[in-house]
Design a protein around this motif. Structure first.
Motif, PDB file in Angstrom:
ATOM      1  N   SER A 124      80.984 117.936 -14.258  1.00 15.09           N
ATOM      2  CA  SER A 124      79.861 117.679 -15.167  1.00 15.09           C
ATOM      3  C   SER A 124      79.557 116.193 -15.280  1.00 15.09           C
ATOM      4  O   SER A 124      78.506 115.797 -15.772  1.00 15.09           O
ATOM      5  N   PHE A 125      80.499 115.378 -14.831  1.00 14.10           N
ATOM      6  CA  PHE A 125      80.234 113.943 -14.728  1.00 14.10           C
ATOM      7  C   PHE A 125      79.342 113.701 -13.509  1.00 14.10           C
ATOM      8  O   PHE A 125      78.432 112.876 -13.544  1.00 14.10           O
ATOM      9  N   ARG A 128      74.738 115.949 -13.878  1.00 15.91           N
ATOM     10  CA  ARG A 128      74.392 115.775 -15.286  1.00 15.91           C
ATOM     11  C   ARG A 128      73.352 116.794 -15.715  1.00 15.91           C
ATOM     12  O   ARG A 128      72.257 116.836 -15.156  1.00 15.91           O
ATOM     13  N   HIS A 129      73.712 117.558 -16.738  1.00 14.39           N
ATOM     14  CA  HIS A 129      72.835 118.622 -17.238  1.00 14.39           C
ATOM     15  C   HIS A 129      71.482 118.055 -17.653  1.00 14.39           C
ATOM     16  O   HIS A 129      71.407 117.098 -18.412  1.00 14.39           O
ATOM     17  N   GLU A 131      69.456 116.417 -15.908  1.00 12.53           N
ATOM     18  CA  GLU A 131      69.042 115.238 -15.141  1.00 12.53           C
ATOM     19  C   GLU A 131      69.099 115.502 -13.632  1.00 12.53           C
ATOM     20  O   GLU A 131      68.096 115.371 -12.937  1.00 12.53           O
ATOM     21  N   ARG A 168      71.715 109.336  -8.024  1.00 10.06           N
ATOM     22  CA  ARG A 168      73.032 109.313  -8.664  1.00 10.06           C
ATOM     23  C   ARG A 168      74.146 109.336  -7.617  1.00 10.06           C
ATOM     24  O   ARG A 168      75.127 108.596  -7.726  1.00 10.06           O
TER      25      ARG A 168
END
Length: 195
Positions: A124-125, A128-129, A131, A168
């Motif tokens: 989850s790092f 990103r929820h 994004e 990212r």
């Protein structure tokens, strides 16, 4: 590219959801298969492992023969073509054994939005929820189906999240940094006494 187009045609020409990895218990592939009857797409499973027979049995039981494809383990070029052909990447892991999800980074670097599970680990790092993709509770076929359908039904959202994911992946995991950090992890694992 031509290879990606060829793959899309081979898998029926519709929207494609992609999983890449070993077929292990902690990967949550049963959950993913149970979600698929409600997902308007074809699922491609790249990889193999000790769960394959069980997964094939479940996939027949759920009547998913034409909607789920076992792609085996292609070479690097074939794997990249799969990333390019897909619309959404999924990592439905159910246990914290999934520490980091290197495949998530590969998928994001290819511009794929991702659906992953909240495990309190590195996944989850990475994803990103809201994004770079969507993060759902583990072991929840309904939540998984809903997240996949939300992305599949919204090309603009997929594009925006895919672009954010690519940025990212490159910012966090540029090759030099990735190699150094991966080596550090291996050293830590090798140094740890085996249970």
């Amino acid at each position: 590219g031509a290879e990606a187009a060829e793959l899309r045609a081979r898998y029926g020409g519709g929207p494609l959801v992609l999983f890449v990895g070993r077929f292990r218990h902690y990967k949550g592939l049963q959950v993913l298969l149970r979600a698929m009857p409600r997902v308007a797409a074809t699922l491609v499973l790249v990889g193999g492992g000790d769960q394959e027979r069980e997964l094939r049995r479940l996939h027949a039981e759920l009547g998913l023969e034409r909607r789920v494809h076992f792609a085996g383990s292609p070479d690097e070029r074939g794997l990249l073509a799969h990333y390019r052909a897909a619309d959404v990447f999924v990592l439905p892991s159910v246990r914290t054994t999934e520490a980091f999800g290197l495949v998530l980074i590969e998928a994001m670097a290819s511009g794929l939005p991702a659906v992953s599970t909240e495990l309190g680990t590195g996944t989850s790092f990475v994803n990103r929820h809201g994004e770079t993709g969507l993060v759902v509770p583990p072991r929840d076929p309904d939540a998984l189906a809903e997240a996949l359908n939300r992305l599949l039904g919204d090309p603009a959202l997929r594009r925006a999240m895919g672009d954010a994911g690519r940025r990212r992946a490159h910012a966090l995991f540029s090759t030099r940094r990735m190699v150094a950090e991966t080596l550090a992890v291996y050293e830590e694992v090798v140094a740890r006494p085996s249970r």
